[in-house]
Design an enzyme around this catalytic site. Sequence first.
Site, PDB file in Angstrom:
ATOM      1  N   ARG A 136       8.289  24.316  -0.110  1.00 32.30           N
ATOM      2  CA  ARG A 136       9.749  24.451  -0.203  1.00 32.30           C
ATOM      3  C   ARG A 136      10.375  24.501   1.184  1.00 32.30           C
ATOM      4  O   ARG A 136      11.443  23.917   1.430  1.00 32.30           O
ATOM      5  CB  ARG A 136      10.094  25.723  -0.985  1.00 32.30           C
ATOM      6  CG  ARG A 136      11.582  25.916  -1.204  1.00 32.30           C
ATOM      7  CD  ARG A 136      11.854  27.020  -2.213  1.00 32.30           C
ATOM      8  NE  ARG A 136      13.291  27.266  -2.322  1.00 32.30           N
ATOM      9  CZ  ARG A 136      13.860  28.449  -2.098  1.00 32.30           C
ATOM     10  NH1 ARG A 136      13.123  29.498  -1.762  1.00 32.30           N
ATOM     11  NH2 ARG A 136      15.160  28.599  -2.224  1.00 32.30           N
ATOM     12  N   HIS A 144       7.605  21.870  -8.309  1.00 29.37           N
ATOM     13  CA  HIS A 144       7.819  23.061  -9.134  1.00 29.37           C
ATOM     14  C   HIS A 144       6.612  23.383 -10.007  1.00 29.37           C
ATOM     15  O   HIS A 144       6.639  24.371 -10.750  1.00 29.37           O
ATOM     16  CB  HIS A 144       9.060  22.887 -10.013  1.00 29.37           C
ATOM     17  CG  HIS A 144      10.336  23.152  -9.280  1.00 29.37           C
ATOM     18  ND1 HIS A 144      11.563  23.179  -9.902  1.00 29.37           N
ATOM     19  CD2 HIS A 144      10.585  23.398  -7.974  1.00 29.37           C
ATOM     20  CE1 HIS A 144      12.508  23.438  -9.008  1.00 29.37           C
ATOM     21  NE2 HIS A 144      11.935  23.570  -7.833  1.00 29.37           N
ATOM     22  N   ASN A 189      19.118  29.250   1.991  1.00 33.42           N
ATOM     23  CA  ASN A 189      17.841  29.452   2.673  1.00 33.42           C
ATOM     24  C   ASN A 189      17.419  30.917   2.763  1.00 33.42           C
ATOM     25  O   ASN A 189      16.307  31.210   3.210  1.00 33.42           O
ATOM     26  CB  ASN A 189      17.894  28.867   4.086  1.00 33.42           C
ATOM     27  CG  ASN A 189      17.847  27.347   4.087  1.00 33.42           C
ATOM     28  OD1 ASN A 189      17.359  26.741   3.139  1.00 33.42           O
ATOM     29  ND2 ASN A 189      18.351  26.735   5.140  1.00 33.42           N
ATOM     30  N   HIS A 207      13.359  22.079   2.784  1.00 31.15           N
ATOM     31  CA  HIS A 207      14.589  22.646   3.332  1.00 31.15           C
ATOM     32  C   HIS A 207      14.748  22.333   4.814  1.00 31.15           C
ATOM     33  O   HIS A 207      15.872  22.378   5.330  1.00 31.15           O
ATOM     34  CB  HIS A 207      14.624  24.160   3.095  1.00 31.15           C
ATOM     35  CG  HIS A 207      14.977  24.536   1.693  1.00 31.15           C
ATOM     36  ND1 HIS A 207      15.974  25.430   1.377  1.00 31.15           N
ATOM     37  CD2 HIS A 207      14.478  24.113   0.500  1.00 31.15           C
ATOM     38  CE1 HIS A 207      16.068  25.559   0.060  1.00 31.15           C
ATOM     39  NE2 HIS A 207      15.152  24.776  -0.493  1.00 31.15           N
TER      40      HIS A 207
END
Length: 326
Positions: free
Chosen positions: A61, A193, A93, A65
């Site tokens: 993740r 996911h 974040n 980001h």
Amino acid sequence: MEILKVCFILLSTASFLWLSESVTLTSDYYQKSCPEFRQIIQQTVTNKQITSPSTAAGTLRLLLHDCLPNGCDGSVLVSSTPFNKAERDADINLSLPGDAFDVVVRAKTALELACPDTVSCADILAVATRDLVTMVGGPYYNVLLGRRDGRVSEASTIPNALPLATSPMSEIIDIFTSRGFTLQEMVALSGAHTIGFSHCKEFSAQIYNYSKSPPYDSQYNPRFAQGLQKACSGFENNPTLSVFNDIMTPNKFDNSYFQILPKGLGILKSDHGLYNDWRTRPFVEAYAADENKFFSDFARAMEKLSNYEVITGNQGEIRHRCDAIN
């Protein structure tokens, strides 16, 4: 003659600058400058994942980001100062897990001892992510090296650059396609996911509004929703409450995530959106039926993501610390 000499010097200088700023990524970038690079990364991520099993999902993740808003330049790793609010303190974040930052810091510390001022934080994050994905059962993919770290990290650049858990599918699609990713690549990347968890506050508004009978195209399976209500009770007082994204095999990277979506067992609004939207459903169904296809497409999409708008040569720097610009 003097004029010719001056012209030659100018041309030579221009050629040098062009070459120094157009360095391409290569697979053996640190072969001579830091031969222990891959071994140090592998050892660091192995130790971290064993002690903190959520590290793989968190680091995956963290890479997304970092790369999606402004390119893979390690800018999300930078801490804020009294004079600048950095990317990592943008609202979306704030939930990035500490274990992901920690594994990068540990690797950087070890690499600075072995080969000071040589390896960029952006390269560390890219390779650590790949190694962690493979550790939990995901596909191996190539990561080219030679990224430089960015000199700018501003929270103001993040809004609308990353998909929210509550974003409509059209907005999520726009974020990816505007950056050159296809729908198939977007769905493949969403397969991340299959590991990790989501905080209850990200989906609590949805679990009290669901369809009572199949098909569960746009809502939760009723029994699942009731289970989520119990699991998330009291999340207002305990914001750390969370639920696994894939309730079937939460710690294994596989295609189970895509298999549970048609059953109303997705966690986030964006998860349901992947199956509900006619543009993305065919890819969800294809990956649910064929894990090898998912792995192959995910690997290619990660290679592309890891190379998104990287900076090289004089465009960036090699940070002494990953959390601070030199």
